[in-house]
Scaffold this motif. Structure first.
Motif, mmCIF file in Angstrom:
data_model
loop_
_atom_site.group_PDB
_atom_site.id
_atom_site.type_symbol
_atom_site.label_atom_id
_atom_site.label_comp_id
_atom_site.label_asym_id
_atom_site.label_seq_id
_atom_site.Cartn_x
_atom_site.Cartn_y
_atom_site.Cartn_z
ATOM 1 N N ALA A 50 22.103 34.781 42.593
ATOM 2 C CA ALA A 50 22.728 35.645 41.561
ATOM 3 C C ALA A 50 23.991 36.689 42.178
ATOM 4 O O ALA A 50 24.961 36.658 41.660
ATOM 5 C CB ALA A 50 22.070 36.220 40.605
ATOM 6 N N ARG A 51 23.671 37.165 43.150
ATOM 7 C CA ARG A 51 24.557 38.013 43.788
ATOM 8 C C ARG A 51 25.691 37.302 44.444
ATOM 9 O O ARG A 51 26.900 37.653 44.039
ATOM 10 C CB ARG A 51 23.893 38.861 45.063
ATOM 11 C CG ARG A 51 24.732 39.856 45.689
ATOM 12 C CD ARG A 51 23.598 40.797 46.517
ATOM 13 N NE ARG A 51 22.934 40.231 47.638
ATOM 14 C CZ ARG A 51 23.371 39.892 48.776
ATOM 15 N NH1 ARG A 51 24.739 39.940 49.175
ATOM 16 N NH2 ARG A 51 22.548 39.106 49.697
ATOM 17 N N VAL A 52 25.560 36.088 45.174
ATOM 18 C CA VAL A 52 26.638 35.515 45.482
ATOM 19 C C VAL A 52 27.441 34.944 44.670
ATOM 20 O O VAL A 52 28.569 34.613 44.966
ATOM 21 C CB VAL A 52 26.148 34.623 47.074
ATOM 22 C CG1 VAL A 52 25.461 33.289 46.290
ATOM 23 C CG2 VAL A 52 27.339 34.214 47.805
ATOM 24 N N ALA A 53 26.752 34.279 43.633
ATOM 25 C CA ALA A 53 27.519 33.439 42.664
ATOM 26 C C ALA A 53 28.065 34.477 41.503
ATOM 27 O O ALA A 53 28.408 34.064 40.624
ATOM 28 C CB ALA A 53 26.708 32.446 41.975
ATOM 29 N N LYS A 54 27.810 35.863 41.626
ATOM 30 C CA LYS A 54 28.426 36.847 40.589
ATOM 31 C C LYS A 54 27.515 36.410 39.193
ATOM 32 O O LYS A 54 28.459 36.157 38.282
ATOM 33 C CB LYS A 54 29.742 37.013 40.700
ATOM 34 C CG LYS A 54 30.089 37.626 41.847
ATOM 35 C CD LYS A 54 31.728 37.879 41.827
ATOM 36 C CE LYS A 54 32.161 38.411 43.183
ATOM 37 N NZ LYS A 54 31.880 37.909 44.324
#
Length: 158
Positions: free
Chosen positions: A143-147
């Motif tokens: 979720a963090r890397v794919a926003k």
């Protein structure tokens, strides 16, 4: 193994992942990929791209055994209507082929949602950016890397 855009981006962001390879020539769906790798299908997720009425593109990451609910997808994106992206447009838009589309490392960043069930797991499996290659990653790191945000995205009863 040659690094994909997805894996290069994870390395750049110093995000921990593991890869799993399977026969990329086999015509298999996500449920069969889970079985081939002895993985619980509820932890294996597919990446789908959809187009809103206003020609905006969106990415949805859902369990392989489930079906995207286009009405729910439209609701979370504030679009009036949502349709699946035609396969013939996928590579030009994302840089990935059908069966090898990762939510990480597309040509452009698109608003992304991950099915809320992913939050229950320490790790999930998604495409690493080419057919025959999956990556194991924590849903929070994904979720963090794919926003991405988490949401209810699938049809009931699936």
């Amino acid at each position: 193994m040659k690094k994909t855009n997805a894996l290069r981006l994870l390395d750049l962001e110093e995000i921990s992942y593991e890869t799993l390879e399977y026969d990329s020539n086999a015509e298999v769906d996500g449920v069969q990929i889970a079985a081939l790798n002895d993985l619980p299908p509820q932890k294996v997720f597919k990446t789908l791209v959809a187009e809103g009425k206003d020609k905006n593109y969106f990415v949805f990451v859902i369990p392989v055994s489930e079906e995207l609910d286009l009405k729910k997808a439209a609701r979370v994106t504030d679009e009036k209507k949502m349709e699946m992206l035609p396969v013939k447009k996928l590579t030009a838009l994302t840089g990935y082929v059908r069966g090898g589309c990762s939510p990480v490392g597309m040509k452009k960043e698109f608003p992304t949602w991950i099915h809320k069930s992913a939050e229950a797991y320490e790790e999930i499996y998604v495409s690493a950016g080419k057919k025959g290659l999956q990556m194991r990653i924590s849903p929070q790191d994904l979720a963090r890397v794919a926003k991405a945000d988490f949401a209810d995205l699938t049809k009931e009863g699936n």
